[in-house]
Design an enzyme around this catalytic site. Structure first.
Site, short mmCIF file in Angstrom:
data_model
loop_
_atom_site.label_atom_id
_atom_site.label_comp_id
_atom_site.label_asym_id
_atom_site.label_seq_id
_atom_site.Cartn_x
_atom_site.Cartn_y
_atom_site.Cartn_z
N GLU A 1 0.84 -1.21 0.00
CA GLU A 1 0.00 0.00 0.00
C GLU A 1 0.87 1.26 0.00
OE1 GLU A 1 -3.12 0.40 3.05
OE2 GLU A 1 -2.71 2.54 2.97
N THR B 1 -2.94 3.32 5.50
CA THR B 1 -4.20 3.36 6.25
C THR B 1 -4.21 2.48 7.50
OG1 THR B 1 -5.02 1.64 4.82
CG2 THR B 1 -5.62 3.90 4.25
N SER C 1 0.31 -9.04 8.49
CA SER C 1 -0.77 -8.05 8.43
C SER C 1 -0.40 -6.83 9.27
CB SER C 1 -2.07 -8.67 8.94
OG SER C 1 -2.98 -7.66 9.29
N SER D 1 -8.23 -8.37 8.16
CA SER D 1 -8.24 -9.38 7.10
C SER D 1 -8.50 -10.78 7.67
CB SER D 1 -6.90 -9.35 6.34
OG SER D 1 -5.82 -9.31 7.24
S1 SF4 Z 1 -8.72 -2.49 3.20
FE1 SF4 Z 1 -9.70 -2.24 5.21
S2 SF4 Z 1 -8.04 -1.59 6.56
FE2 SF4 Z 1 -7.35 -1.21 4.44
S3 SF4 Z 1 -7.96 0.90 4.00
FE3 SF4 Z 1 -9.62 -0.42 3.31
S4 SF4 Z 1 -11.09 -0.47 5.01
FE4 SF4 Z 1 -9.11 0.26 5.82
#
Ligand code: SF4
Length: 410
Positions: A178, A244, A314, A377
């Site tokens: 990410e 995030t 994770s 997850s």
């Molecule tokens: S995948 Fe889940 S943890 Fe990651 S940004 Fe989206 S809502 Fe948030």
């Protein structure tokens, strides 16, 4: 919030009943107190929020749809769709193959991908460079794109601030998919640098103030800054966004700290800090916030140990572990098989990056109080299997069915 068509084997009747009841009693999501479950002399303190988030459910729905809609075609995921080994194994069992590992190393030859293949973009999103590579092969990267909208929100925010002339500081793990994707999208608008934690932010601050020689920046932040980054001019106006799933409190602390460094260095009055520091409080993901706040709420109770369930790679799960470790003995486990017996647990030590076994992990006192949460997850079915296993190894296995019936009762 939208609901998704996720395979039923990821759901848990017990956890679904608990979540639905808690949601009905707290529609505005203001209550972060945990749920208390009693399994004989085993007392479970379950976090108010845990498990699959919007982005993960969205990604799973799209991936299974891609398989259903493309019989006979080769289907690839750019890399692990989410950081859960069970879900990724399920996808591989359906014939989906991974093109890269989580660090971006190729697991197959790029030349072997053709425009007859289906390629799924994982929930973390991908880089603009990868999107261009796929388009060059005649593959539409948006067709089965599972990029989470909350990740895209960060990209949009970084782009907007970047277009206004601020350099973007990303609080994230430099090698994480990410963060690599956010870096790519951000640097298309403005210069960008990644800081992994507060310690690295403090080093960055010394380049803002000129306390460290500029040329040293390129070694200290090797691989973490955009091409052509000029320390002399690209740290004068900044904004902070985050991966995030980072620790929300750490992102906030870093943003507050760098803002203060800028204010002090340029001797700005409080109402003028916006000239050189862009406020970006809204790039924290709702699920990260909810799950971390729920752990804080859970930790206000007393317990003997905590179990945090999720994939060892994770990011969001690891931060839940960090929070629990501050208060009590905490075990980061993959699944119910980690509960080897009433005395032995297999778990992941984040500090040494090793899986290890610990003896006598369960105190002898009764009732035994165990806190439980899981990452964004982690399927709820896995949490239920851990509860069932805990009940079994503590001699309380006759209590699970009645507990489920109690919660399912209208
Ligand atoms: S995948 Fe889940 S943890 Fe990651 S940004 Fe989206 S809502 Fe948030």
């Amino acid at each position: 919030m939208k609901s998704f068509n996720v395979p039923v084997h990821y759901r848990s009747p017990l956890v679904t009943a608990i979540k639905q009841k808690r949601k009905a009693d707290d529609k505005m999501k203001r209550d972060f107190t945990p749920t208390f479950l009693q399994l004989g002399d085993l007392h479970i303190i379950l976090a108010r929020h845990f498990g699959f988030c919007y982005g993960v459910e969205n990604a799973i729905e799209i991936a299974f749809k891609a398989v259903a809609e493309n019989p006979g075609k080769r289907i690839f995921l750019l890399s692990e769709m989410i950081h859960n080994p069970g879900v990724n194994a399920d996808l591989q069992a359906l014939g989906i193959r991974f093109i890269m590992d989580t660090k971006g190393n190729m697991l197959m030859r790029w030349e072997d991908i053709t425009n007859n293949d289906v390629v799924i973009i994982p929930a973390f999103g991908t880089t603009l460079e990868m999107e261009a590579l796929l388009k060059a092969k005649g593959i539409d990267p948006t067709h089965y794109e599972t990029t989470c909208p909350f990740v895209e929100k960060v990209w949009n925010r970084a782009g907007k601030i970047g277009d206004e002339g601020y350099t973007i500081v990303i609080h994230g793990k430099p090698g994480h998919e990410e963060t690599r994707a956010t870096f790519s999208h951000s640097q298309a608008h403005t210069h960008t640098v990644v800081v992994k934690d507060m310690a690295q932010s403090e080093v960055l601050a010394k380049y803002i103030t000129g306390e460290l020689p500029q040329e040293q920046f390129y070694a200290d932040f090797n691989g973490q800054y955009s091409a052509g980054f000029d320390v002399a001019k690209d740290l004068q106006c900044i904004g902070v966004v985050n991966q995030t799933t980072m620790l929300a409190s750490e992102t906030q602390a870093i943003a507050d700290y760098l803002k203060q460094v800028i204010v002090n260095h340029y001797q700005l009055s409080f109402d003028r800090y916006g000239e050189r520091f862009a406020d970006t409080r809204d790039t924290l993901c709702y699920a990260t916030n909810d799950n971390q706040t729920a752990v804080a709420g859970m930790l206000e109770s007393e317990a003997d140990i905590a179990l945090v369930i999720g994939g060892y790679n994770s990011s969001n799960t690891s931060h839940l572990v960090e929070l629990c470790e501050l208060k009590l003995p905490t075990y980061f486990i993959n699944d119910e098989h980690c509960l080897i017996s009433a005395t032995t647990i297999r778990h992941f030590d984040m500090h040494t990056h090793t899986e290890m076994e610990t003896e006598n992990f369960m105190p002898a006192n009764r009732p035994l109080r165990i806190m439980i949460t899981s990452g964004a997850s982690c399927p709820d079915a896995l949490v239920e299997r851990v509860l069932v296993r805990l009940a079994a190894i503590t001699g309380n296995d006759n209590t699970i069915d009645s507990l489920t019936a109690d919660w399912e009762r209208p």
